[in-house]
Design a protein around this motif. Structure first.
Motif, PDB file in Angstrom:
ATOM      1  N   ALA A 708      55.114  43.335 156.810  1.00 14.87           N
ATOM      2  CA  ALA A 708      54.471  42.461 157.980  1.00 14.87           C
ATOM      3  C   ALA A 708      55.353  42.989 159.460  1.00 14.87           C
ATOM      4  CB  ALA A 708      55.234  41.155 157.754  1.00 14.87           C
ATOM      5  N   GLN A 709      56.074  43.792 159.367  1.00 16.52           N
ATOM      6  CA  GLN A 709      57.008  44.267 160.517  1.00 16.52           C
ATOM      7  C   GLN A 709      56.671  45.852 161.016  1.00 16.52           C
ATOM      8  OE1 GLN A 709      58.992  42.952 157.806  1.00 16.52           O
ATOM      9  NE2 GLN A 709      58.772  41.046 158.641  1.00 16.52           N
ATOM     10  N   SER A 710      55.792  46.454 159.898  1.00 20.69           N
ATOM     11  CA  SER A 710      55.696  47.757 160.045  1.00 20.69           C
ATOM     12  C   SER A 710      54.300  48.004 160.326  1.00 20.69           C
ATOM     13  CB  SER A 710      56.365  48.781 159.056  1.00 20.69           C
ATOM     14  OG  SER A 710      55.840  50.075 159.209  1.00 20.69           O
ATOM     15  N   GLU A 711      53.816  48.560 161.641  1.00 27.00           N
ATOM     16  CA  GLU A 711      52.365  48.660 161.997  1.00 27.00           C
ATOM     17  C   GLU A 711      52.055  49.967 161.187  1.00 27.00           C
ATOM     18  OE1 GLU A 711      49.357  49.068 165.693  1.00 27.00           O
ATOM     19  OE2 GLU A 711      51.457  48.927 166.140  1.00 27.00           O
ATOM     20  N   LYS A 712      52.993  51.044 161.047  1.00 25.66           N
ATOM     21  CA  LYS A 712      52.536  52.088 160.273  1.00 25.66           C
ATOM     22  C   LYS A 712      52.224  51.788 158.803  1.00 25.66           C
ATOM     23  CE  LYS A 712      55.031  55.246 163.512  1.00 25.66           C
ATOM     24  NZ  LYS A 712      56.054  56.322 163.368  1.00 25.66           N
ATOM     25  N   ASP A 713      53.053  51.277 158.328  1.00 26.36           N
ATOM     26  CA  ASP A 713      52.777  50.649 156.766  1.00 26.36           C
ATOM     27  C   ASP A 713      51.390  50.040 156.646  1.00 26.36           C
ATOM     28  OD1 ASP A 713      55.113  51.749 156.173  1.00 26.36           O
ATOM     29  OD2 ASP A 713      56.477  49.748 156.097  1.00 26.36           O
ATOM     30  N   GLN A 714      51.164  49.161 157.802  1.00 21.46           N
ATOM     31  CA  GLN A 714      50.086  48.464 157.758  1.00 21.46           C
ATOM     32  C   GLN A 714      48.759  49.499 157.751  1.00 21.46           C
ATOM     33  OE1 GLN A 714      49.651  45.248 160.701  1.00 21.46           O
ATOM     34  NE2 GLN A 714      51.910  44.729 160.234  1.00 21.46           N
ATOM     35  N   HIS A 715      48.733  50.595 158.482  1.00 20.41           N
ATOM     36  CA  HIS A 715      47.752  51.415 158.651  1.00 20.41           C
ATOM     37  C   HIS A 715      47.662  52.142 157.384  1.00 20.41           C
ATOM     38  CE1 HIS A 715      46.930  50.409 162.570  1.00 20.41           C
ATOM     39  NE2 HIS A 715      48.072  50.967 163.325  1.00 20.41           N
ATOM     40  N   ILE A 716      48.704  52.707 156.734  1.00 23.97           N
ATOM     41  CA  ILE A 716      48.737  53.210 155.452  1.00 23.97           C
ATOM     42  C   ILE A 716      48.180  52.541 154.388  1.00 23.97           C
ATOM     43  CG2 ILE A 716      50.243  54.303 153.695  1.00 23.97           C
ATOM     44  CD1 ILE A 716      51.969  55.230 155.991  1.00 23.97           C
ATOM     45  N   VAL A 717      48.829  51.183 154.253  1.00 24.92           N
ATOM     46  CA  VAL A 717      48.127  50.246 153.210  1.00 24.92           C
ATOM     47  C   VAL A 717      46.739  49.903 153.154  1.00 24.92           C
ATOM     48  CG1 VAL A 717      48.213  47.998 152.365  1.00 24.92           C
ATOM     49  CG2 VAL A 717      50.432  49.313 153.004  1.00 24.92           C
ATOM     50  N   ARG A 718      46.292  49.721 154.517  1.00 24.27           N
ATOM     51  CA  ARG A 718      44.571  49.501 154.938  1.00 24.27           C
ATOM     52  C   ARG A 718      43.861  50.850 154.354  1.00 24.27           C
ATOM     53  NH1 ARG A 718      45.173  47.843 159.295  1.00 24.27           N
ATOM     54  NH2 ARG A 718      45.097  45.626 159.294  1.00 24.27           N
ATOM     55  N   SER A 719      44.233  51.811 154.903  1.00 22.91           N
ATOM     56  CA  SER A 719      43.613  53.025 154.443  1.00 22.91           C
ATOM     57  C   SER A 719      43.677  53.189 152.887  1.00 22.91           C
ATOM     58  CB  SER A 719      44.059  54.118 155.089  1.00 22.91           C
ATOM     59  OG  SER A 719      45.367  54.355 154.686  1.00 22.91           O
TER      60      SER A 719
END
Length: 778
Positions: A708-719
């Motif tokens: 929830a706090q890391s936009e980079k993690d969100q991109h990695i998880v979504r991809s």
């Protein structure tokens, strides 16, 4: 003394000759008996062949005669019209033509129509009698009529249907047995089961005595006992079941006994003459030996005192005696050399010439008593096993030799104590320099260890090959870090193992590492007993996985926990790593698989259809018993394979990719689900990912913990979720710690979520309670 030795020689020679004669006689007796027995058996076999040919010839004559008779048209017409006079005339003439003793004509019911023998007492039950003869399929059979034995053949009379049966036979009497005796050289007897002896070439038996009893009672006296006169063989003849007929062939052994006894007497006589000659010659031999031997005895006594300069008193001793004296001297020198060589081999390694481990401990005891300070340096050759595998053990041995030679040259100026601990491990001693400042002493060993390592890493030429070897070096200080030779060796090996494991060129032992090492060994031993005894120290916990689409808990991850008997908890990372290092991981995984499958079976019994994931290692999938063990458990506990998921990490797949893929394909064939754990932090390429036979991607929690706090993690998880779905995989996110992360995963269409936000890992009973509460709230 001379007389005693002389008597012993004479007695020995006589005993040897006597023993040889007795053994020769016994061997002759046994071999001749065996030969005679074989001869008798061959004679009986030949007699059987002769009798078979004799009876076959009579049988062919019977068949020919019966065929001619039954084919005669006039005879058929007489039989059809029951012309008794014509039938009788034909039977009589035909019997005279072939000298047949028995000519019978029976109707189809077995009633006697005509016979060439008057007053024939035909047996009752002729129908069965006739049928029994027909069962011999155009072959003769032996029957008893009017107390007489006949060899008969039966053929049908057809016009065109069977209107009667013709029976033709020869009588078997003493004339036949005499002919057979003449042909075979053996006594011949025909015996009926129901009415005993029918014909025999033997002298007349006493009234009422059985043939076999008679043969058994015939004895002859020879040597110290009685021996049987006859050796017999019984041959079954084709006959009626109601009165089985057999032929008894009896070989007379009297002549063989007589010839054998003559040969034995001849051998006994020759043996007696040999013993007499041996007694005379042994006396002469003993006299020639005792005189020089007594002198040699005196010489040997002087040798025993160390006086090797002693000489014989005779001016011309026998050449053999002089040779024996020289041999004594040579023997003493050779024994001394061999003892020195044996002592060296017992304390040194045969390949390098260094002290071996056992001798090193004794050597170290003496060194350490001096009170001086030493640094002990352990050396390990990296990758020697690969050299043995690729270039052969001879090249590997030569590598060890050249390394040992270089170690000796480097360490020659110091203490000079070089030890081969075994395999590819060495130990050398370096005396610490006497200095008031310990820092200078430490600096000195650092420089020496680095110099030693650099010198060892220089290229080698082995069997014409340029070989670059790499080394790990471990250093321990005496007496600060070790107090006994055993401590020195053990802690030096701990240091070199740490260097090899952690990638250091040189590693210096740190105080307390030995205790930690012993603690790890104790943990391994306790883990082994915990697996074997299954006493509750090991148990499974289950962390729920939330199905994001249905919001139901239909999956769990099985996680092992261990609480020692002392109450201390052991980290799973620690004991699983130790299990992999010690080879216990296979047994541990089998225990886990058995426990989890049993728990899934209990959930099924309770009406809960819950899938369970089991973590396995590279050693597990390489074990040939893993798949059969899993398949048997699923069958025994009636659990569907799709309820079990096998989780492997990227590291396990990369280390053993080819074997791992084959194992995963076998699991898929069985129906078990396969999950790739810790995805994203390993080295699995996209090209390799599409080749793996998996069903599920499990994203590592490093991307989820602060999703929830890391936009980079969100991109990695979504991809990653999109990639997994496009490849046909289900995607699981572990490490969910808050609702915001869970909502994001839901929005990204992740299939499953797992983490402490939902629940920590729970024991089975606690999980059941948690699940009931979750379902009630839901």
């Amino acid at each position: 003394m001379n007389n005693s030795f002389k008597n012993k020689i004479i007695g020995l020679c006589v005993v040897l000759i006597l023993l040889t004669a007795v053994m020769s006689l016994a061997s002759f007796w046994w071999s001749t008996s065996q030969f005679n027995q074989a001869q008798v058996q061959r004679k009986i076999q030949v007699a059987q062949n002769v009798y078979q040919q004799y009876l076959k010839a009579r049988e062919r004559l019977l068949v020919t005669a019966a065929t001619v008779l039954t084919a005669d048209f006039g005879f058929k017409q007489a039989v059809a019209t029951r012309d008794a006079q014509t039938i009788g005339s034909v039977l009589l003439n035909h019997s005279r033509r072939i000298d047949a003793d028995l000519m019978l004509l029976l109707d189809v019911k077995g009633q006697l129509i005509s016979a060439n023998v008057e007053g024939l007492d035909f047996p009752s039950g002729t129908q069965s009698w006739m049928t029994a003869l027909q069962d011999h399929n155009d072959h003769s059979a032996f029957v008893v009529l009017n107390e007489q034995l006949y060899q008969v053949i039966i053929l049908p009379v057809r016009a065109p249907r069977t209107i009667a049966y013709s029976v033709i036979g020869f009588q078997v009497n003493e004339a036949v047995t005499d002919d057979l005796k003449e042909l075979t050289g053996m006594e011949t007897s025909f015996v009926g089961q129901a009415d005993n002896l029918k014909a025999s070439s033997l002298p007349a038996l006493p009234p009422g005595e059985d043939l076999f009893s008679y043969l058994e009672n015939q004895k002859t006296q020879r040597w110290l006992g009685e021996y049987p006169v006859y050796q017999s063989a019984e041959v079954a003849l084709p006959s009626l079941a109601s009165n089985a007929i057999s032929l008894v062939l009896s070989a007379d052994l009297t002549t063989q006994y007589q010839e054998f006894d003559k040969m034995v007497l001849t051998i006994v006589l020759l043996s007696g003459v040999t013993i007499l000659l041996g007694f005379i010659t042994s006396g002469v031999l003993a006299k020639n030996l005792t005189t020089p031997l007594s002198q040699l005895t005196e010489l040997a006594k002087r040798f025993a005192t160390g006086d090797y300069s002693a000489k014989l008193k005779e001016t011309r001793p026998a050449r053999e005696i002089c040779q024996l004296v020289d041999a004594f001297n040579d023997m003493g020198e050779n024994i001394q050399e061999r003892e020195e060589k044996i002592r060296f081999q017992a304390s040194h390694d045969s390949l390098t010439g260094f002290f071996n481990r056992n001798a090193a401990l004794d050597k170290l005891h003496g060194m350490l008593k001096s009170g001086a300070e030493y640094y002990f340096i352990a050396i390990d050759i990296k990758g020697l096993r690969h050299i043995n595998d690729k270039l052969g053990p001879r090249v590997g041995d030569d590598c060890i030799k050249v390394v040992a030679k270089r170690i000796a040259s480097i360490n020659s100026a110091g203490v000079g104590l070089n030890i081969r601990l075994g395999g590819d491990e060495f130990l050398v001693a370096h005396q610490a320099k006497a200095t008031s400042e310990s820092q200078q002493s430490v600096q000195g060993i650092v420089e020496y260890a680095e110099k030693l390592h650099d010198a060892l890493c220089q290229p080698y030429v082995v069997q014409g090959l340029d070989i670059a070897l790499h080394f790990s070096v471990g250093v321990v200080h005496y007496p600060k870090q070790a107090h006994t030779p055993e401590d020195v060796v053990r802690r030096a090996l701990i240091a070199v193992d740490t260097a090899a494991h952690d990638g250091h060129d040189v590693y210096y032992y740190q105080s307390g590492e030995d205790e930690a090492h012993l603690e790890r060994l104790q943990i391994i031993d306790e883990l082994k007993h915990a697996i074997q005894e299954d006493d509750g120290q090991l148990f499974m916990t289950y962390q729920p996985k939330l199905n994001m689409k249905t919001e139901q808990i239909d999956k769990v991850e099985s996680l092992i926990r261990w609480q020692r008997k002392s109450g201390e908890w052991v980290s799973p990372e620690l004991f699983i790593d130790l299990a992999e290092q010690s080879g216990l991981i296979v047994d541990l995984t089998q225990w886990v698989v058995k426990t989890v499958v049993a728990q899934v079976a209990r959930w099924l019994h309770q009406g809960e259809n819950i899938k369970a994931a089991i973590n396995v290692s590279a050693q597990d999938i390489a074990d040939k018993h893993f798949l059969p063990h899993l398949e048997q458990l699923l069958g025994d506990m009636k659990v569907k394979p799709e309820l079990i998921t096998i989780e492997l990490t990227e590291r396990d797949m990369i280390e053993n990719e080819e074997k791992g893929i084959l194992a995963l394909q076998a699991l898929k064939k069985l129906g078990v689900q396969v999950s790739l754990d810790d995805y994203g932090v390993g080295q699995t390429s996209l090209g390799r990912l599409k080749m793996l036979p998996i069903d599920e991607l499990k994203m590592d929690k490093v991307f989820i913990l602060k999703l929830a706090q890391s936009e980079k993690d969100q991109h990695i998880v979504r991809s990653t979720i999109t990639l997994g779905h496009q490849l046909g995989f289900s995607v699981v996110a572990e490490g969910v710690e808050d609702k915001a992360s869970l909502d994001l995963l839901d929005a990204m269409q992740c299939d499953y979520a797992q983490g402490y936000y939902l629940s920590k890992p729970l024991k089975a009973a606690d999980f059941d309670s948690w699940l009931r509460s979750y379902n009630e709230v839901g």
